[in-house]
Design a protein around this motif. Structure first.
Motif, PDB file in Angstrom:
ATOM      1  N   ARG A  10      40.280  43.434  17.462  1.00 30.31           N
ATOM      2  CA  ARG A  10      39.564  42.583  16.513  1.00 30.31           C
ATOM      3  C   ARG A  10      40.493  41.936  15.497  1.00 30.31           C
ATOM      4  N   ILE A  11      41.605  42.584  15.210  1.00 28.31           N
ATOM      5  CA  ILE A  11      42.546  42.048  14.219  1.00 28.31           C
ATOM      6  C   ILE A  11      43.448  40.971  14.827  1.00 28.31           C
ATOM      7  N   GLY A  12      43.517  40.922  16.149  1.00 29.87           N
ATOM      8  CA  GLY A  12      44.315  39.887  16.808  1.00 29.87           C
ATOM      9  C   GLY A  12      45.429  40.405  17.695  1.00 29.87           C
ATOM     10  N   GLY A  13      45.426  41.699  17.977  1.00 28.82           N
ATOM     11  CA  GLY A  13      46.387  42.268  18.912  1.00 28.82           C
ATOM     12  C   GLY A  13      47.806  42.332  18.361  1.00 28.82           C
ATOM     13  N   LYS A  98      44.600  35.897   6.312  1.00 26.82           N
ATOM     14  CA  LYS A  98      43.184  35.532   6.422  1.00 26.82           C
ATOM     15  C   LYS A  98      42.398  36.471   7.345  1.00 26.82           C
ATOM     16  N   VAL A  99      42.769  37.754   7.303  1.00 29.29           N
ATOM     17  CA  VAL A  99      42.023  38.771   8.037  1.00 29.29           C
ATOM     18  C   VAL A  99      40.702  38.997   7.307  1.00 29.29           C
ATOM     19  N   ALA A 100      39.634  39.130   8.048  1.00 31.55           N
ATOM     20  CA  ALA A 100      38.307  39.337   7.462  1.00 31.55           C
ATOM     21  C   ALA A 100      38.283  40.613   6.628  1.00 31.55           C
ATOM     22  N   GLN A 101      37.567  40.568   5.502  1.00 31.49           N
ATOM     23  CA  GLN A 101      37.537  41.704   4.575  1.00 31.49           C
ATOM     24  C   GLN A 101      37.057  42.981   5.249  1.00 31.49           C
ATOM     25  N   GLU A 102      36.087  42.890   6.159  1.00 38.59           N
ATOM     26  CA  GLU A 102      35.592  44.122   6.800  1.00 38.59           C
ATOM     27  C   GLU A 102      36.684  44.772   7.660  1.00 38.59           C
ATOM     28  N   LEU A 103      37.575  43.966   8.217  1.00 37.96           N
ATOM     29  CA  LEU A 103      38.698  44.526   8.975  1.00 37.96           C
ATOM     30  C   LEU A 103      39.748  45.115   8.035  1.00 37.96           C
TER      31      LEU A 103
END
Length: 121
Positions: A10-13, A98-103
């Motif tokens: 989900r974070i982008g590998g 710019k990683v989503a806050q929930e991640l």
């Protein structure tokens, strides 16, 4: 049944982990409160270890063969302020990417789970 993606996916590998570690260490090395811990460290090797650890900790389908957190940090005499500085730089790095806050929140939970071992408590 839909399979839940790992935080790593989900974070982008690995591309995301590689980018994050590179930015993270530039922040750490610029921080006078913690940079001295790395003065005799081969940073390319250190970054490689950190990338492998984070990928594993975030659920990448790979084995981690490095030292555990307690052994890796036992000789460093780290204090709460040192841990907090590193955690702050990690969060700032993920925000910059710019990683989503929930991640980011999930990353913080993982980081906090290492705190007692890193601080040798």
């Amino acid at each position: 049944m839909v399979e839940q993606q790992t935080l790593f996916e989900r974070i982008g590998g690995m591309d995301a982990v590689n980018a994050a570690v590179d930015i993270f260490y530039s922040k750490v090395l610029a921080d006078e409160s913690i940079s001295h811990f790395f003065k005799n460290t081969n940073m390319a090797t250190q970054a490689g270890k950190q990338k492998a650890f984070l990928a594993y900790a975030f659920g990448a389908p790979m084995a981690y063969t490095g030292k555990n957190m307690r052994d890796a940090h036992a000789h460093m005499q780290l204090e709460e302020a040192h841990f907090n500085a590193v955690a702050t730089h990690l969060v700032a790095t993920l925000q910059e990417l710019k990683v989503a806050q929930e991640l980011i929140d999930e990353v913080v939970v993982i980081a906090m789970s290492t705190k007692d071992d890193v601080l040798n408590r």
